[in-house]
Design an enzyme around this catalytic site. Structure first.
Site, PDB file in Angstrom:
ATOM      1  N   HIS A  17       0.875  -1.282   0.257  1.00 60.16           N
ATOM      2  CA  HIS A  17       0.012  -0.055  -0.124  1.00 60.16           C
ATOM      3  C   HIS A  17       0.909   1.106   0.034  1.00 60.16           C
ATOM      4  CE1 HIS A  17      -3.110  -2.492   2.270  1.00 60.16           C
ATOM      5  NE2 HIS A  17      -3.456  -2.527   1.163  1.00 60.16           N
ATOM      6  N   LYS A  41     -17.936  -5.831   8.092  1.00 60.69           N
ATOM      7  CA  LYS A  41     -16.853  -6.583   7.849  1.00 60.69           C
ATOM      8  C   LYS A  41     -16.388  -7.273   9.428  1.00 60.69           C
ATOM      9  CE  LYS A  41     -13.277  -6.914   4.732  1.00 60.69           C
ATOM     10  NZ  LYS A  41     -12.437  -6.221   3.605  1.00 60.69           N
ATOM     11  N   ARG A  91      -2.101  -6.365  -8.096  1.00 66.16           N
ATOM     12  CA  ARG A  91      -1.073  -7.356  -7.787  1.00 66.16           C
ATOM     13  C   ARG A  91      -1.202  -8.595  -8.877  1.00 66.16           C
ATOM     14  NH1 ARG A  91      -2.692  -7.842  -1.967  1.00 66.16           N
ATOM     15  NH2 ARG A  91      -4.463  -7.984  -3.031  1.00 66.16           N
ATOM     16  N   SER A 129      -3.023  -7.401   3.379  1.00 66.59           N
ATOM     17  CA  SER A 129      -3.456  -7.363   4.656  1.00 66.59           C
ATOM     18  C   SER A 129      -3.754  -8.642   5.457  1.00 66.59           C
ATOM     19  CB  SER A 129      -4.469  -6.350   4.729  1.00 66.59           C
ATOM     20  OG  SER A 129      -4.092  -5.097   4.504  1.00 66.59           O
TER      21      SER A 129
HETATM   22  O1  PNS Z   1      -8.707  -3.136   0.734  1.00 69.74           O
HETATM   23  P1  PNS Z   1      -9.930  -3.584  -0.170  1.00 69.74           P
HETATM   24  O2  PNS Z   1     -10.818  -4.006   0.875  1.00 69.74           O
HETATM   25  O3  PNS Z   1      -9.770  -4.620  -1.082  1.00 69.74           O
HETATM   26  O4  PNS Z   1     -10.599  -2.280  -0.441  1.00 69.74           O
HETATM   27  C1  PNS Z   1     -12.156  -2.509  -1.242  1.00 69.74           C
HETATM   28  C2  PNS Z   1     -12.636  -1.040  -1.447  1.00 69.74           C
HETATM   29  C3  PNS Z   1     -12.845   0.011   0.020  1.00 69.74           C
HETATM   30  C4  PNS Z   1     -12.087  -0.036  -2.328  1.00 69.74           C
HETATM   31  C5  PNS Z   1     -14.212  -1.373  -1.829  1.00 69.74           C
HETATM   32  O5  PNS Z   1     -14.593  -2.436  -1.074  1.00 69.74           O
HETATM   33  C6  PNS Z   1     -15.123  -0.212  -2.114  1.00 69.74           C
HETATM   34  O6  PNS Z   1     -14.852   0.691  -2.788  1.00 69.74           O
HETATM   35  N1  PNS Z   1     -15.971  -0.112  -1.063  1.00 69.74           N
HETATM   36  C7  PNS Z   1     -17.114   1.012  -0.885  1.00 69.74           C
HETATM   37  C8  PNS Z   1     -18.361   0.805  -1.603  1.00 69.74           C
HETATM   38  C9  PNS Z   1     -18.424   0.848  -3.144  1.00 69.74           C
HETATM   39  O7  PNS Z   1     -18.287   1.791  -3.522  1.00 69.74           O
HETATM   40  N2  PNS Z   1     -18.561  -0.354  -3.712  1.00 69.74           N
HETATM   41  C10 PNS Z   1     -18.498  -0.278  -5.231  1.00 69.74           C
HETATM   42  C11 PNS Z   1     -19.943  -0.179  -5.702  1.00 69.74           C
HETATM   43  S1  PNS Z   1     -21.086  -1.298  -5.011  1.00 69.74           S
END
Ligand code: PNS
Length: 158
Positions: A17, A41, A91, A129
């Protein structure tokens, strides 16, 4: 002013990150790291406040980086921050499939935002993570996977 958001769970922030944050901060005038506050979560290692503190701690030498949390949709967070771009790190091919779907969905939700992908540095390509947390649970060596100050905080948790 070019403003980008870099969203994620960051539970906890990893060296992968941090590499994306550093590189994106050189491309955009302001980079806002968005920590998703997702109450559904289960059992995170760090609270959202702790995650924000950790990211602030490891990015305090980068002037144009800010850290904030968000709930709800990413495109709404980007709008609230006046951003034009969503930055994501890639990745693996498995990441690509998921990220491609999310980028298309976000585009459908609001076509104003472009998702820009930065390829991981190969030395971070295997870090996540969740792997860090699993390894920490088995008292594995986290050197090189997360910043030193994050290792110290993880040790206090497990
Ligand atoms: O580190 P992560 O858990 O892979 O991140 C995921 C993240 C936070 C980028 C994703 O879950 C997200 O954008 N969540 C916010 C809700 C949203 O806008 N979802 C997409 C449309 S439903």
């Amino acid at each position: 002013m070019r403003i980008a958001v870099y969203p994620g769970s960051f539970d906890p922030v990893t060296n992968g990150h941090l590499d994306i944050i550093r590189r994106a901060s050189r491309i955009y005038d302001r980079l806002i790291v968005g920590v998703l506050n997702n109450p559904s979560k289960r059992s995170p290692m760090f609270s959202v406040e702790e995650r924000i503190e950790l990211i602030r701690g490891v990015t305090d030498d980068i002037e144009n980086v800010e850290v904030d949390s968000f709930t709800g949709l990413l495109v709404d967070f980007a709008k609230a921050k006046g951003a034009q771009v969503i930055v994501k790190g890639l990745r693996t091919v498995a990441d690509f499939e998921y990220e491609f779907q999310m980028a298309l969905l976000n585009k459908a939700l609001n076509p104003e935002y472009e998702t820009v992908f930065l390829m991981t540095d190969t030395k971070y390509s295997y870090i996540s993570s969740s792997m860090v947390k699993e390894l920490a649970g088995f008292k594995g060596d986290l050197t090189g996977l997360v910043p030193e100050e994050v290792i110290a905080k993880i040790r206090m948790k497990v």
